[in-house]
Design an enzyme around this catalytic site. Structure first.
Site, PDB file in Angstrom:
ATOM      1  N   GLY A 169      -8.325   7.852 -17.252  1.00 51.71           N
ATOM      2  CA  GLY A 169      -8.407   7.580 -15.925  1.00 51.71           C
ATOM      3  C   GLY A 169      -8.299   5.484 -16.605  1.00 51.71           C
ATOM      4  N   GLY A 170      -9.025   4.255 -15.929  1.00 51.74           N
ATOM      5  CA  GLY A 170      -9.251   2.953 -15.768  1.00 51.74           C
ATOM      6  C   GLY A 170      -9.147   3.012 -17.618  1.00 51.74           C
ATOM      7  N   GLY A 404      26.422  -9.340 -30.854  1.00 51.96           N
ATOM      8  CA  GLY A 404      25.028  -9.464 -30.455  1.00 51.96           C
ATOM      9  C   GLY A 404      23.714  -9.020 -31.102  1.00 51.96           C
ATOM     10  CB  ALA A 405      22.568  -6.295 -32.662  1.00 47.87           C
TER      11      ALA A 405
HETATM   12  C1  HXC Z   1     -21.032  10.759 -16.704  1.00 43.86           C
HETATM   13  C2  HXC Z   1     -20.592  12.116 -17.884  1.00 43.86           C
HETATM   14  C3  HXC Z   1     -19.364  12.534 -17.146  1.00 43.86           C
HETATM   15  C4  HXC Z   1     -19.319  10.929 -16.578  1.00 43.86           C
HETATM   16  C5  HXC Z   1     -19.193  13.745 -18.101  1.00 43.86           C
HETATM   17  N1  HXC Z   1     -20.901  13.833 -18.579  1.00 43.86           N
HETATM   18  N2  HXC Z   1     -18.372  12.962 -18.161  1.00 43.86           N
HETATM   19  N3  HXC Z   1     -21.890  12.157 -17.231  1.00 43.86           N
HETATM   20  N4  HXC Z   1     -20.162  10.500 -16.310  1.00 43.86           N
HETATM   21  N5  HXC Z   1     -18.492  10.529 -16.663  1.00 43.86           N
HETATM   22  C6  HXC Z   1     -20.981  14.708 -19.447  1.00 43.86           C
HETATM   23  C7  HXC Z   1     -21.393  16.273 -18.882  1.00 43.86           C
HETATM   24  O1  HXC Z   1     -22.468  15.810 -17.938  1.00 43.86           O
HETATM   25  C8  HXC Z   1     -21.920  16.682 -19.405  1.00 43.86           C
HETATM   26  O2  HXC Z   1     -23.429  16.437 -19.754  1.00 43.86           O
HETATM   27  C9  HXC Z   1     -21.499  15.853 -20.722  1.00 43.86           C
HETATM   28  O3  HXC Z   1     -20.859  14.455 -20.883  1.00 43.86           O
HETATM   29  C10 HXC Z   1     -20.464  16.966 -21.487  1.00 43.86           C
HETATM   30  O4  HXC Z   1     -19.341  17.356 -20.333  1.00 43.86           O
HETATM   31  P1  HXC Z   1     -18.754  18.485 -20.183  1.00 43.86           P
HETATM   32  O5  HXC Z   1     -17.798  18.877 -18.647  1.00 43.86           O
HETATM   33  O6  HXC Z   1     -19.974  19.369 -20.374  1.00 43.86           O
HETATM   34  O7  HXC Z   1     -17.264  18.723 -21.898  1.00 43.86           O
HETATM   35  P2  HXC Z   1     -16.133  19.020 -21.782  1.00 43.86           P
HETATM   36  O8  HXC Z   1     -16.165  20.208 -21.079  1.00 43.86           O
HETATM   37  O9  HXC Z   1     -15.774  18.849 -23.096  1.00 43.86           O
HETATM   38  O10 HXC Z   1     -15.221  17.825 -21.339  1.00 43.86           O
HETATM   39  C11 HXC Z   1     -15.433  16.530 -20.934  1.00 43.86           C
HETATM   40  C12 HXC Z   1     -14.694  15.750 -19.989  1.00 43.86           C
HETATM   41  C13 HXC Z   1     -15.224  16.253 -18.708  1.00 43.86           C
HETATM   42  C14 HXC Z   1     -12.636  16.286 -19.253  1.00 43.86           C
HETATM   43  C15 HXC Z   1     -14.791  14.298 -20.355  1.00 43.86           C
HETATM   44  O11 HXC Z   1     -16.734  16.069 -18.711  1.00 43.86           O
HETATM   45  C16 HXC Z   1     -15.149  15.383 -17.547  1.00 43.86           C
HETATM   46  O12 HXC Z   1     -13.906  15.906 -16.829  1.00 43.86           O
HETATM   47  N6  HXC Z   1     -16.138  13.946 -16.695  1.00 43.86           N
HETATM   48  C17 HXC Z   1     -15.292  13.741 -15.920  1.00 43.86           C
HETATM   49  C18 HXC Z   1     -14.231  12.457 -16.407  1.00 43.86           C
HETATM   50  C19 HXC Z   1     -13.993  11.340 -15.110  1.00 43.86           C
HETATM   51  O13 HXC Z   1     -13.875  11.637 -14.149  1.00 43.86           O
HETATM   52  N7  HXC Z   1     -14.416   9.760 -15.131  1.00 43.86           N
HETATM   53  C20 HXC Z   1     -14.783   8.840 -14.189  1.00 43.86           C
HETATM   54  C21 HXC Z   1     -12.680   8.483 -14.285  1.00 43.86           C
HETATM   55  S1  HXC Z   1     -12.654   7.328 -13.362  1.00 43.86           S
HETATM   56  P3  HXC Z   1     -24.706  17.264 -20.092  1.00 43.86           P
HETATM   57  O14 HXC Z   1     -25.619  17.151 -19.964  1.00 43.86           O
HETATM   58  O15 HXC Z   1     -23.359  19.091 -19.497  1.00 43.86           O
HETATM   59  O16 HXC Z   1     -23.980  17.644 -21.633  1.00 43.86           O
HETATM   60  C22 HXC Z   1     -13.009   6.302 -14.659  1.00 43.86           C
HETATM   61  C23 HXC Z   1     -12.489   4.603 -13.726  1.00 43.86           C
HETATM   62  C24 HXC Z   1     -12.312   3.966 -14.829  1.00 43.86           C
HETATM   63  O17 HXC Z   1     -13.676   6.403 -15.694  1.00 43.86           O
HETATM   64  C25 HXC Z   1     -12.276   2.942 -14.449  1.00 43.86           C
HETATM   65  C26 HXC Z   1     -12.017   1.293 -15.740  1.00 43.86           C
HETATM   66  C27 HXC Z   1     -11.391   0.299 -14.098  1.00 43.86           C
END
Ligand code: HXC
Length: 510
Positions: A169-170, A404-405
């Site tokens: 993501g971002g 040119g290079a």
């Molecule tokens: C809060 C999160 C989290 C998040 C993971 N966790 N991502 N908690 N916010 N973004 C937590 C889970 O709940 C879990 O907690 C632990 O971290 C591990 O995650 P798992 O899913 O069990 O691990 P895994 O299977 O390895 O998968 C990892 C992952 C997945 C691919 C990163 O967790 C995931 O898809 N997370 C969400 C990603 C997402 O959509 N993020 C927002 C993107 S938008 P527990 O308690 O069970 O250990 C963004 C915008 C930024 O980032 C913008 C900037 C401008």
């Protein structure tokens, strides 16, 4: 008093455990080190000083008030690499997946501010599920605060990103604005939108590894500069890179002890360039023979291999090398190689690293693919980067410098300081065959005449002397003496100062 000391130790111990033993085991199970293990490997032993170990998030939604691990998913602080100060942050995937909350971002911003203020590199170890979902816009604001600091720090202190898990993501845009990105094969990935969104929107089926793994970003997208087998190797290579760089834009790179004679002759270089002008040879051989102890730190080794970029040391001092590689696409310039080299030249110029350019370039790659892709604009990036550089520049033409290079590759006209050529150099508008076919078009049906015209053209232009007669080449040198000549040239340029007209900033063709 003893109780208080014990309490402190207990609180520290709890913070060090991050998300708990089970999650630490899961992290190890994926072949990944923990945030703290990474810090320990990156820094000199015992040099780490932690900041904000007891910071917790302030979120009260979704039951978060009951889960407040100390440190909030990121380990931050400072330490040394081979005795030199660096600031760093290391995201802890065992705490809410290393996700970025408001306070997590504040911790990162604090050490970035200190790094900028105190003029030391900042290293970010990324292993995060992105924005802390429970915090919503507060988390997005945190990212933007980090981005703004990346921009402010750019060109002031070296910024290095190491991707050691998810970065999606971002969140990718913080590393994207740093100077170097390293990835770990099979355990890290970077993408703006993940495989599920890609499938929904474009119907493409792709794995996370294919979409944004280390191989993709080092070979296809060029987002990353290098890929390593595991965390340990990646961190060791960050240490090597930091050793080559200055602490900030007002300092010179460190001078290391060297055990290689700067006057060393390399007789083997006299036969490096083959007799046939179309036979390739490996430009890396020359780079390795020029640098102290044959040491070369290559940047973007897997991308646009027709140009080589990286660092060597000469007399213990860092030198950035840009070199055409005749082994790939005959060493021509194209979109990818121009972009790759332009960014490298600009990094060197921003951080007072002298540039050595090794030229064997038959021109720009022709074709609709290149023209439609904007080779004019991308080629101009490299031209612009060289032309605006004010660091010491030494150029050696080994063979072809056509069209040119020739101008683009740090020619005398772009204010390169020393322009050397080997006797095998050919500085011309184009190769003899192409030139003859244009200026003697009427004789095209007479092979004998064409052969004679070609020979005449070669005799006149396929050498360095026409350019040397005009002073565009400062000296034609023996290949074997190249290290000595280059070392002496750079030594003479150590106090180089260039005045440029005032401007807010340039408008490089982006
Ligand atoms: C809060 C999160 C989290 C998040 C993971 N966790 N991502 N908690 N916010 N973004 C937590 C889970 O709940 C879990 O907690 C632990 O971290 C591990 O995650 P798992 O899913 O069990 O691990 P895994 O299977 O390895 O998968 C990892 C992952 C997945 C691919 C990163 O967790 C995931 O898809 N997370 C969400 C990603 C997402 O959509 N993020 C927002 C993107 S938008 P527990 O308690 O069970 O250990 C963004 C915008 C930024 O980032 C913008 C900037 C401008």
């Amino acid at each position: 008093m003893k109780d208080i000391l014990e309490q402190l130790e207990q609180r520290r111990e709890a913070a060090r455990m991050g998300g708990g033993q089970a999650r630490i085991d899961a992290q190890h199970g994926r072949g990944k080190l923990t945030a703290r293990e990474r810090v320990d490997l990156l820094l000199d032993e015992g040099s780490f000083e932690e900041f904000d170990m007891f910071v917790t998030h302030r979120c009260t939604d979704f039951g978060m008030e009951d889960q407040k691990p100390a440190g909030d998913g990121v380990v931050t602080g400072w330490g040394t690499i081979n005795g030199r100060l660096v600031y760093l942050f290391s995201q802890d995937f065992t705490v809410f997946g290393g996700s970025l909350s408001e306070t997590h971002a504040q911790k990162i911003c604090k050490i970035m501010d200190m790094a900028i203020q105190n003029g030391a590199p900042v290293i970010g170890i990324n292993d995060s599920g992105g924005a802390r979902i429970q915090e919503g816009v507060a988390s997005l604001a945190g990212y933007a605060e980090v981005f703004q600091r990346n921009i402010e720090a750019s060109g002031v202190i070296p910024q290095i990103s190491v991707i050691m898990g998810p970065c999606a993501g971002g969140a990718v845009y913080s590393p994207a604005m740093t100077d170097f990105i390293f990835m770990v094969k099979d355990s890290s990935y970077m993408f703006v939108t993940g495989p599920d969104v890609v499938k929904t929107v474009t119907n493409e089926v792709v794995t996370a590894e294919e979409l944004g793994g280390a191989t993709t970003h080092t070979r296809k997208s060029s987002v990353a500069d290098a890929a390593f087998e595991n965390d340990v190797e990646a961190l060791a290579e960050v240490r090597r890179l930091v050793d080559l760089l200055p602490a900030n834009n007002r300092q010179k790179p460190p001078v290391r002890p060297f055990f290689d004679d700067p006057n060393r002759f390399e007789p083997s270089l006299d036969t490096l360039v083959p007799a046939n002008a179309n036979t390739p040879y490996d430009m890396k051989e020359l780079i390795l023979k020029l640098g102290d102890e044959g040491d070369f730190y290559e940047i973007q080794a897997e991308f646009a291999k027709n140009i080589i970029t990286g660092f060597i040391r000469i007399e213990g001092r860092t030198v950035g090398v840009v070199a055409n590689q005749p082994m790939v696409l005959a060493g021509c310039l194209d979109i990818d190689s121009s972009r790759k080299a332009a960014r490298f030249v600009r990094f060197c110029d921003a951080f007072e690293i002298p540039i050595l350019t090794l030229v064997d370039v038959p021109g720009f790659l022709p074709g609709t693919g290149q023209e439609f892709g904007g080779v004019i604009k991308h080629g101009a990036k490299l031209l612009f980067a060289y032309g605006e550089a004010t660091v010491p520049m030494v150029t050696v033409i080994t063979r072809k410098a056509y069209g040119g290079a020739y101008d683009v590759m740090a020619s005398k006209h772009l204010r390169s300081d020393f322009n050397y050529a080997w006797p095998t150099a050919e500085v011309a508008v184009m190769g003899a065959k192409g030139a003859t076919e244009i200026i003697h078009r009427k004789d095209l049906n007479d092979p004998e005449k064409i052969a004679k015209h070609t020979k005449d053209y070669e005799d006149r232009f396929a050498n360095p002397f026409v350019a040397a007669e005009r002073g565009f080449i400062d000296e034609v040198i023996q290949p074997r003496s190249t290290r000595k000549r280059v070392a002496r040239a750079f030594a003479s340029l150590r106090n180089k100062k260039v005045q440029t007209p005032w401007k807010k900033h340039d408008n490089i063709p982006l």
